[in-house]
Structure formats: structure tokens, C-alpha cells
Design a protein around this motif. Structure first.
Motif, PDB file in Angstrom:
ATOM      1  N   ARG A 223       0.905  -1.202   0.092  1.00 41.49           N
ATOM      2  CA  ARG A 223      -0.037   0.021  -0.253  1.00 41.49           C
ATOM      3  C   ARG A 223       0.808   0.931   0.551  1.00 41.49           C
ATOM      4  NH1 ARG A 223      -4.997  -1.604  -2.034  1.00 41.49           N
ATOM      5  NH2 ARG A 223      -3.094  -2.666  -2.299  1.00 41.49           N
ATOM      6  N   SER A 224       0.244   2.282  -0.866  1.00 42.27           N
ATOM      7  CA  SER A 224       0.761   3.209  -1.148  1.00 42.27           C
ATOM      8  C   SER A 224       0.259   4.356  -1.098  1.00 42.27           C
ATOM      9  CB  SER A 224       2.253   3.648  -2.185  1.00 42.27           C
ATOM     10  OG  SER A 224       2.830   4.721  -2.164  1.00 42.27           O
ATOM     11  N   TYR A 225      -0.073   5.835  -0.549  1.00 40.21           N
ATOM     12  CA  TYR A 225      -0.698   6.985  -0.220  1.00 40.21           C
ATOM     13  C   TYR A 225      -0.923   8.331  -0.056  1.00 40.21           C
ATOM     14  CZ  TYR A 225      -1.587   6.530   4.022  1.00 40.21           C
ATOM     15  OH  TYR A 225      -2.111   6.753   6.019  1.00 40.21           O
ATOM     16  N   ARG A 226      -1.397   9.203  -1.083  1.00 41.37           N
ATOM     17  CA  ARG A 226      -0.286  10.620  -0.884  1.00 41.37           C
ATOM     18  C   ARG A 226      -1.672  11.669  -0.364  1.00 41.37           C
ATOM     19  NH1 ARG A 226       4.607  11.328  -3.823  1.00 41.37           N
ATOM     20  NH2 ARG A 226       4.107  13.242  -4.973  1.00 41.37           N
ATOM     21  N   PHE A 227      -1.140  12.569   0.162  1.00 41.48           N
ATOM     22  CA  PHE A 227      -2.017  13.390   0.931  1.00 41.48           C
ATOM     23  C   PHE A 227      -1.047  15.383   0.541  1.00 41.48           C
ATOM     24  CE2 PHE A 227      -0.108  10.808   3.738  1.00 41.48           C
ATOM     25  CZ  PHE A 227       0.368  11.236   4.305  1.00 41.48           C
ATOM     26  N   ARG A 228      -2.043  16.340   0.430  1.00 40.79           N
ATOM     27  CA  ARG A 228      -1.662  17.714   0.386  1.00 40.79           C
ATOM     28  C   ARG A 228      -1.901  17.470   2.008  1.00 40.79           C
ATOM     29  NH1 ARG A 228       0.644  20.019  -3.061  1.00 40.79           N
ATOM     30  NH2 ARG A 228      -0.559  19.232  -4.768  1.00 40.79           N
ATOM     31  N   LEU A 229      -0.353  18.228   2.845  1.00 39.19           N
ATOM     32  CA  LEU A 229      -0.480  18.979   3.477  1.00 39.19           C
ATOM     33  C   LEU A 229      -1.307  20.386   3.305  1.00 39.19           C
ATOM     34  CD1 LEU A 229       3.226  17.731   4.181  1.00 39.19           C
ATOM     35  CD2 LEU A 229       1.101  16.484   4.678  1.00 39.19           C
ATOM     36  N   ASN A 230      -1.790  20.723   4.836  1.00 40.95           N
ATOM     37  CA  ASN A 230      -2.207  22.563   4.687  1.00 40.95           C
ATOM     38  C   ASN A 230      -0.830  23.881   5.445  1.00 40.95           C
ATOM     39  OD1 ASN A 230      -1.497  22.837   7.458  1.00 40.95           O
ATOM     40  ND2 ASN A 230      -3.547  21.747   8.243  1.00 40.95           N
ATOM     41  N   GLU A 231      -1.467  24.578   4.913  1.00 40.62           N
ATOM     42  CA  GLU A 231       0.233  25.876   5.122  1.00 40.62           C
ATOM     43  C   GLU A 231       0.591  26.154   6.338  1.00 40.62           C
ATOM     44  OE1 GLU A 231      -3.344  29.016   6.093  1.00 40.62           O
ATOM     45  OE2 GLU A 231      -2.941  28.827   3.706  1.00 40.62           O
ATOM     46  N   ASN A 232      -0.058  25.130   7.193  1.00 39.34           N
ATOM     47  CA  ASN A 232       0.601  24.870   8.755  1.00 39.34           C
ATOM     48  C   ASN A 232       1.131  23.526   9.142  1.00 39.34           C
ATOM     49  OD1 ASN A 232      -0.848  27.423   9.375  1.00 39.34           O
ATOM     50  ND2 ASN A 232      -2.654  26.435   9.439  1.00 39.34           N
ATOM     51  N   SER A 233       1.588  23.347   8.290  1.00 38.94           N
ATOM     52  CA  SER A 233       2.387  22.058   8.007  1.00 38.94           C
ATOM     53  C   SER A 233       3.887  23.227   7.821  1.00 38.94           C
ATOM     54  CB  SER A 233       2.639  21.009   7.298  1.00 38.94           C
ATOM     55  OG  SER A 233       3.033  20.316   7.169  1.00 38.94           O
TER      56      SER A 233
END
Length: 302
Positions: A223-233
């Protein structure tokens, strides 16, 4: 096949071609509906370069498929997945939590075509929006499709191949996989453990029927997945990624012919976390030690 297991979007994602091929053919005009609810806990896991993490996951999904003719079926699906991550002194990420809560709504379709009783073709496009809380949907989309072909050699053996092609936010991923449905004996079966989708192929599991209601199984997948981080990361508006190989054991109880409860215990092996900035440069990348997770799933067909 345990369509409702969700190892974080990793044991996740709505049933696509793997389930389309495995399901028995319905009579023309029939419509089937399935729903699933799953909760998962990844216990505290050590990061190789320092620190630890744990996360909890909850998901719900619904699938509707209609058999239009004896040869053609089509359906739609919807899923919502939520993860909550907690970190302890993540030295591998500069001492800051790289992400916290991740939401992933998804929509999909599935098409099945059987020109003869022996052959079945599947095509399942899907789109999901995966991002940390506060990102909205902009720049969070993963989209693509799973394609498959399978041949039934006997009432006990169906074999096939499939491939998935997905654009994961800013990276294209292509993977092949095997489709297996083999009743080795009346009680022993080898089949696909997970639905194929953006996070990877269908995996394999070996299951054994203890009684008409109880069964046990063991299997694994990548399994491998990607996700967008927010501006406070710490990596503002970047991309997080989690990759691992879940190896699991399953205990299942069939309440009736259409309702099932699955209890999973899993070791998450070969795990890797990374964070890439908005320009595509990997800011952090680290492995994590083998972790332990448990999940409980309830599925119902109508």
C-alpha cells in the motif's frame, strides 16, 4: 473478499475491479447494494530516525451495481475516510508533527462485461480528494482507473490480471496485479485480500472456513498513498506520503448470508514516511519500525 477493510487509505479504497470480477453474475435487471463501516487503530510505532506516531482511522462506503444485461453491469460507489495522527518527538521531521488529520472523500464507477460465461472484463475509474484538514479540494485530487480481465476455468478456479493507472496529486503511478479466486477445497480458498485502487493492487489471502459462520484468513499487500499538507504544516502546502506492507490475520463471523463482521490484526512492515515541499523537493524521508494495528469492520449487502 473483505471490501470494507481500510488500513488508513492504505488498506483502503473503494472496491474496484477486484470485486467486480470476483462477484457472481446477477440476473439481468437486478441491483445490488453494499455498505461498510470500519474503525482502525495503529498503535504507537517507532520512527527509525527518532520519535514515534500512532493514528486512528474511520471510514464508510456504499456501492450500488446493476446488471443491465446478462453480459453488462455498471455501478457507482462513494466513500469517506478520516485519519487522526498523533506524534511524539518526531526528530525525523525536525521535532514537528508533519501532519495531523487527513480527510479523503472518493467517488467511483465500475463496469463489468462478460462476453461469455468464461471471460469477464472490468474497468473502474475513480477520483478522490486526499488532504490534511484545512486544505480544501484544490491540489488534492488523485484520479485514474483499474482495468482487469479474468477467465473462469472451472467452478472452483478463476484467474486474471489487472493494472491500475493513477495520478496521485503530482505523481503518476502504474501497477500490475493478479486476480485469484481459487477454492482449493470446500473450506480452503486463495483469493484477493483487498480491493485494487489508488493505493495499490489487490493483494492475496488464504482463508479457511471453520464453520458456516466462522472463518479465518491471513494475507498481505503493498500500500502507498499521498495527501496534500495544509499551509500550517512544517512543509506548507507540500505532500505527505505513507507506504508500507500490511501482513494481517482475519477472523470473520457471518451474522447471516448478507451481513458480516471482520476483525483484523495486522503488522505494518517496510513502512516509510516522507514529506515533499510544493516545489517537489523531498524535505523529510524516514523508515519506521514494524507496527501493530487492529481493525473492526461491518459489511452488509442488500
Amino acid at each position: 473478499m473483505p471490501n470494507s477493510l481500510r488500513m488508513g487509505a492504505a488498506l483502503a479504497l473503494t472496491a474496484l475491479c477486484a470485486s467486480v470480477v470476483a462477484q457472481p453474475r446477477q440476473s439481468p435487471g437486478e441491483t445490488s447494494v453494499s455498505v461498510g463501516l470500519t474503525g482502525l487503530n495503529q498503535f504507537n510505532t517507532r520512527i527509525v530516525d527518532g520519535g514515534s506516531f500512532n493514528w486512528q482511522d474511520a471510514s464508510a462506503n456504499v456501492n450500488v451495481t446493476k446488471q443491465f444485461t446478462s453480459a453488462f453491469s455498471a455501478g457507482v460507489s462513494a466513500r469517506y475516510n478520516y485519519q487522526n495522527w498523533s506524534w511524539s518527538d518526531p526528530q525525523a521531521f525536525g521535532g514537528q508533527a508533519p501532519w495531523t488529520a487527513i480527510s479523503t472523500p472518493a467517488l467511483g464507477m465500475n463496469f463489468g462485461y462478460s462476453p461469455s460465461p468464461e471471460w469477464r472484463f472490468g474497468f473502474a475509474p475513480t477520483v478522490e480528494w486526499s488532504g490534511e484538514t484545512g486544505t480544501g479540494t484544490g491540489g488534492t485530487a488523485t484520479y485514474g482507473a483499474v482495468m482487469s480481465v479474468a477467465r473462469t476455468f472451472s467452478k472452483d478456479l478463476t484467474l486474471g490480471v489487472g493494472a491500475g493507472v493513477f495520478r496521485q496529486i503530482d505523481e503518476t503511478k502504474v501497477f500490475p496485479y493478479l486476480l485469484v479466486n481459487w477454492n482449493i477445497t470446500d473450506k480452503l480458498r486463495l483469493g484477493n485480500s483487498l480491493p485494487a485502487g489508488p493505493a495499490g493492487g489487490a493483494g492475496l489471502e488464504l482463508s479457511y472456513a471453520l464453520t458456516e459462520q466462522w472463518s479465518i484468513a491471513g494475507g498481505g499487500a503493498y500500500r502507498s498513498y499521498r495527501f496534500r499538507l495544509n499551509e500550517n504544516s512544517p512543509v506548507a502546502n507540500g505532500i505527505g506520503q505513507n507506504s508500507f506492507v500490511p501482513v494481517f490475520a482475519r477472523l470473520s463471523y457471518a451474522i447471516d448470508r448478507t451481513t458480516r463482521i471482520d476483525l483484523y490484526a495486522a503488522a505494518t512492515t517496510a513502512g516509510r514516511l516522507s514529506a515533499t515541499d510544493s516545489s517537489g523537493t523531498t524535505q523529510y524521508s524516514t523508515n519506521y519500525q514494524t507496527g501493530f494495528a487492529m481493525a473492526l469492520s461491518l459489511s452488509k449487502r442488500f
